[in-house]
Design a protein around this motif. Structure first.
Motif, PDB file in Angstrom:
ATOM      1  N   LEU A 128      -4.431  -1.173   0.439  1.00 34.40           N
ATOM      2  CA  LEU A 128      -4.264  -2.497   1.017  1.00 34.40           C
ATOM      3  C   LEU A 128      -5.339  -3.498   0.591  1.00 34.40           C
ATOM      4  N   SER A 129      -5.846  -3.349  -0.595  1.00 35.59           N
ATOM      5  CA  SER A 129      -6.594  -4.449  -1.182  1.00 35.59           C
ATOM      6  C   SER A 129      -5.536  -5.466  -1.612  1.00 35.59           C
ATOM      7  N   LEU A 130      -5.923  -6.718  -1.792  1.00 37.08           N
ATOM      8  CA  LEU A 130      -4.951  -7.725  -2.213  1.00 37.08           C
ATOM      9  C   LEU A 130      -4.373  -7.386  -3.582  1.00 37.08           C
ATOM     10  N   SER A 131      -5.171  -6.758  -4.426  1.00 30.90           N
ATOM     11  CA  SER A 131      -4.668  -6.373  -5.746  1.00 30.90           C
ATOM     12  C   SER A 131      -3.599  -5.293  -5.616  1.00 30.90           C
ATOM     13  N   TRP A 132      -3.790  -4.342  -4.654  1.00 32.06           N
ATOM     14  CA  TRP A 132      -2.765  -3.316  -4.438  1.00 32.06           C
ATOM     15  C   TRP A 132      -1.505  -3.934  -3.838  1.00 32.06           C
ATOM     16  N   MET A 133      -1.673  -4.875  -2.923  1.00 30.47           N
ATOM     17  CA  MET A 133      -0.523  -5.532  -2.313  1.00 30.47           C
ATOM     18  C   MET A 133       0.266  -6.313  -3.359  1.00 30.47           C
ATOM     19  N   ARG A 134      -0.448  -6.977  -4.256  1.00 29.94           N
ATOM     20  CA  ARG A 134       0.237  -7.692  -5.332  1.00 29.94           C
ATOM     21  C   ARG A 134       1.002  -6.713  -6.222  1.00 29.94           C
ATOM     22  N   LEU A 135       0.361  -5.586  -6.530  1.00 30.76           N
ATOM     23  CA  LEU A 135       1.013  -4.564  -7.345  1.00 30.76           C
ATOM     24  C   LEU A 135       2.261  -4.029  -6.650  1.00 30.76           C
TER      25      LEU A 135
END
Length: 350
Positions: A59-66
């Motif tokens: 749930l980092s923003l980069s993971w959410m974007r992915l």
């Protein structure tokens, strides 16, 4: 939620990939089986790529974007599969069409709620930019008046983060309605229909999982987190179960440890805000160094959060457009199909 689960065991550890999950006596041609296998293997690979290498990245923003980017690709894949099946909408069962249209509306509602939440978070960034402007050390040490103004903005930001976006109510309603329709529909007398329904089931499970994780992140509660149970006979089931166990487990662990939010960058900003709020309380010239460190930390974390938020917002908009275009394409095909049928009837009458 509990999805249908076939208790029958096979000699294959993850289900017989040749038998798939089709009813006894059903048959798929080599071409259709190859299309289905290719779709499910691609889905499995996309799920494996979503498993973070480090628990801190959950749930980092980069993971959410992915995750949203991966949803976009999967929804594109189902559209490509329909084309490859050469399965005109005129051959679809009416209940499949109704299901697709109903679910697409729910997904559009969820996207709107996503965007609303991201917009609210982005507005909160304006408060932080105001704080950083007021406490600009490049000129002079902040006056007492500026410190008071900054603390007021920091206090407002903390209240905003803890407040609940009412749009999440519609998000929750749409998600639970979508979950209620998630089941593997057995199809009779249509090999292409069985392939389509099995593929759409996989898309729906992945979509519900990602949305439930986002709902937990935005609401600050794990009560919306879902443990979906899928049959082992799907080619993507092992990858899905592994991903779900890993991500859901880490989210629950973070909430147990008292995180205000499980979004990594947002939590980092929140910590910096609280530190600056405490440091700026009655600070004198002797506390200048600590105050400056707190300001720099907030500036760095806020910048990372803003960039991540912007990229995620763009990806959510992309997903919205994909769902909308898919819905529009189906409606257009339905109109053309109905028009063709009406013309055929008129020709027969003449």
């Amino acid at each position: 939620m509990s999805l249908p689960h076939d208790g029958h065991r096979s000699f294959f550890p993850f289900g017989n990939p040749f038998r798939m999950i089709l009813p006894k006596g059903s048959y798929l041609s080599p071409k259709l089986l190859a299309l289905l296998n290719s779709f499910e293997e691609t889905l499995a690979e996309s799920l494996r790529k979503l498993k973070p290498k480090d628990k801190m990245d959950v749930l980092s923003l980069s993971w959410m974007r992915l995750a949203v980017e991966s949803l976009c690709e999967t929804h594109k894949d189902i559209k490509s599969l329909i084309t490859d099946l050469q399965f005109p909408v005129s051959d679809w069962d009416e209940k499949w069409i109704d299901m697709y249209l109903d679910n697409s509306v729910k997904l559009l509602d969820i996207c709107i709620s996503f965007s609303s939440e991201l917009s609210q978070l982005n507005q909160g960034q304006l408060l932080l930019q105001c704080v950083l402007h007021i406490l600009d050390f490049s000129k002079d040490f902040p006056s007492l008046e500026n410190l008071v103004r900054a603390r007021s903005s920091l206090h407002d930001w903390m209240l905003q983060i803890k407040s609940r976006n009412r749009k999440l109510d519609s998000f929750s309603d749409a998600l639970h309605a979508l979950t209620g329709t998630c089941h593997f529909a057995k199809v009779k007398n249509s090999a292409k229909g069985r392939v389509l329904m099995q593929a759409m089931y996989g898309v729906e499970v992945k979509t519900i999982f990602v949305c439930s994780v986002f709902m937990s992140a935005f609401s600050g509660s794990n009560k919306h987190l879902m443990d979906l149970h899928v049959s082992e006979k799907f080619l993507w089931s092992e990858a899905f179960n592994d991903l779900q166990f890993y991500v859901n487990g880490e989210i629950k662990r973070q909430f147990v440890h008292g995180s205000v939010t499980v979004v990594k960058e947002l939590e980092a900003v929140n910590i910096c805000v609280e530190q600056l709020y405490a440091t700026s309380d009655g600070v004198g010239c002797d506390g200048e160094e600590n105050l400056q460190k707190s300001i720099l930390s907030l500036a760095e974390s806020a910048e990372g959060f803003t960039q991540g938020l912007d990229l995620l917002s763009k990806q959510v908009e992309c997903f919205f457009q994909i769902v909308l275009s898919g819905r529009d394409a189906l409606l257009c095909n339905l109109r053309l199909s109905n028009l063709k049928q009406e013309n055929n009837v008129e020709e027969l009458v003449v």
